[in-house]
Design a protein around this motif. Structure first.
Motif, PDB file in Angstrom:
ATOM      1  N   GLU A 161     -58.032 -26.685 -64.200  1.00  0.00           N
ATOM      2  CA  GLU A 161     -57.027 -27.520 -63.550  1.00  0.00           C
ATOM      3  C   GLU A 161     -56.171 -28.237 -64.586  1.00  0.00           C
ATOM      4  OE1 GLU A 161     -56.956 -30.957 -60.137  1.00  0.00           O
ATOM      5  OE2 GLU A 161     -58.601 -29.532 -60.188  1.00  0.00           O
ATOM      6  N   GLU A 162     -56.788 -28.661 -65.693  1.00  0.00           N
ATOM      7  CA  GLU A 162     -56.057 -29.355 -66.749  1.00  0.00           C
ATOM      8  C   GLU A 162     -55.006 -28.444 -67.383  1.00  0.00           C
ATOM      9  OE1 GLU A 162     -59.549 -29.239 -66.834  1.00  0.00           O
ATOM     10  OE2 GLU A 162     -59.720 -31.142 -65.792  1.00  0.00           O
TER      11      GLU A 162
ATOM     12  N   LEU B 246     -52.123 -17.780 -58.329  1.00  0.00           N
ATOM     13  CA  LEU B 246     -53.477 -18.220 -58.658  1.00  0.00           C
ATOM     14  C   LEU B 246     -54.114 -18.813 -57.415  1.00  0.00           C
ATOM     15  CD1 LEU B 246     -52.796 -20.005 -62.049  1.00  0.00           C
ATOM     16  CD2 LEU B 246     -53.658 -17.690 -61.685  1.00  0.00           C
ATOM     17  N   TYR B 247     -55.401 -18.591 -57.263  1.00  0.00           N
ATOM     18  CA  TYR B 247     -56.161 -19.113 -56.134  1.00  0.00           C
ATOM     19  C   TYR B 247     -57.311 -19.960 -56.652  1.00  0.00           C
ATOM     20  CZ  TYR B 247     -53.617 -15.765 -53.313  1.00  0.00           C
ATOM     21  OH  TYR B 247     -52.616 -15.069 -52.687  1.00  0.00           O
ATOM     22  N   ALA B 248     -57.666 -20.993 -55.891  1.00  0.00           N
ATOM     23  CA  ALA B 248     -58.783 -21.851 -56.269  1.00  0.00           C
ATOM     24  C   ALA B 248     -60.063 -21.026 -56.346  1.00  0.00           C
ATOM     25  CB  ALA B 248     -58.943 -22.980 -55.262  1.00  0.00           C
TER      26      ALA B 248
ATOM     27  N   PRO C  93     -52.662 -20.554 -52.430  1.00  0.00           N
ATOM     28  CA  PRO C  93     -52.266 -20.282 -53.816  1.00  0.00           C
ATOM     29  C   PRO C  93     -51.747 -21.520 -54.522  1.00  0.00           C
ATOM     30  CG  PRO C  93     -50.927 -19.029 -52.249  1.00  0.00           C
ATOM     31  CD  PRO C  93     -51.899 -19.820 -51.462  1.00  0.00           C
ATOM     32  N   TYR C  94     -51.924 -21.536 -55.839  1.00  0.00           N
ATOM     33  CA  TYR C  94     -51.474 -22.661 -56.657  1.00  0.00           C
ATOM     34  C   TYR C  94     -50.966 -22.112 -57.973  1.00  0.00           C
ATOM     35  CZ  TYR C  94     -51.554 -26.992 -59.315  1.00  0.00           C
ATOM     36  OH  TYR C  94     -51.205 -28.076 -60.073  1.00  0.00           O
TER      37      TYR C  94
ATOM     38  N   GLU D 267     -52.029 -28.225 -65.118  1.00  0.00           N
ATOM     39  CA  GLU D 267     -51.241 -29.455 -65.104  1.00  0.00           C
ATOM     40  C   GLU D 267     -50.337 -29.515 -66.328  1.00  0.00           C
ATOM     41  OE1 GLU D 267     -54.017 -32.644 -64.747  1.00  0.00           O
ATOM     42  OE2 GLU D 267     -54.412 -32.239 -62.642  1.00  0.00           O
ATOM     43  N   GLU D 268     -50.827 -29.074 -67.485  1.00  0.00           N
ATOM     44  CA  GLU D 268     -50.026 -29.039 -68.702  1.00  0.00           C
ATOM     45  C   GLU D 268     -48.876 -28.041 -68.559  1.00  0.00           C
ATOM     46  OE1 GLU D 268     -52.621 -28.180 -71.945  1.00  0.00           O
ATOM     47  OE2 GLU D 268     -53.713 -30.056 -71.748  1.00  0.00           O
ATOM     48  N   GLN D 269     -49.140 -26.910 -67.919  1.00  0.00           N
ATOM     49  CA  GLN D 269     -48.141 -25.867 -67.710  1.00  0.00           C
ATOM     50  C   GLN D 269     -47.021 -26.369 -66.802  1.00  0.00           C
ATOM     51  OE1 GLN D 269     -49.683 -22.318 -65.895  1.00  0.00           O
ATOM     52  NE2 GLN D 269     -47.688 -21.494 -65.509  1.00  0.00           N
TER      53      GLN D 269
END
Length: 42
Positions: free
Chosen positions: A34-35, A15-17, A4-5, A38-40
């Motif tokens: 992914e962007e 969230l999962y890839a 998870p990420y 990263e902002e979050q």
């Protein structure tokens, strides 16, 4: 399944890839790039 990420901005679940890139919430089905994650996290 990939580790998870992050968390879904809509329902809060993990969230999962996704095989096509980015990440997906398995609870509500939303997809994130992914962007966007990263902002979050910033």
């Amino acid at each position: 399944m990939v580790q998870p990420y992050g968390r879904c901005q809509h329902c809060g679940e993990r969230l999962y890839a996704h095989i096509e890139g980015g990440y997906q919430c398995l609870n509500c089905g939303r997809r994130y790039t992914e962007e966007a994650l990263e902002e979050q996290m910033a």
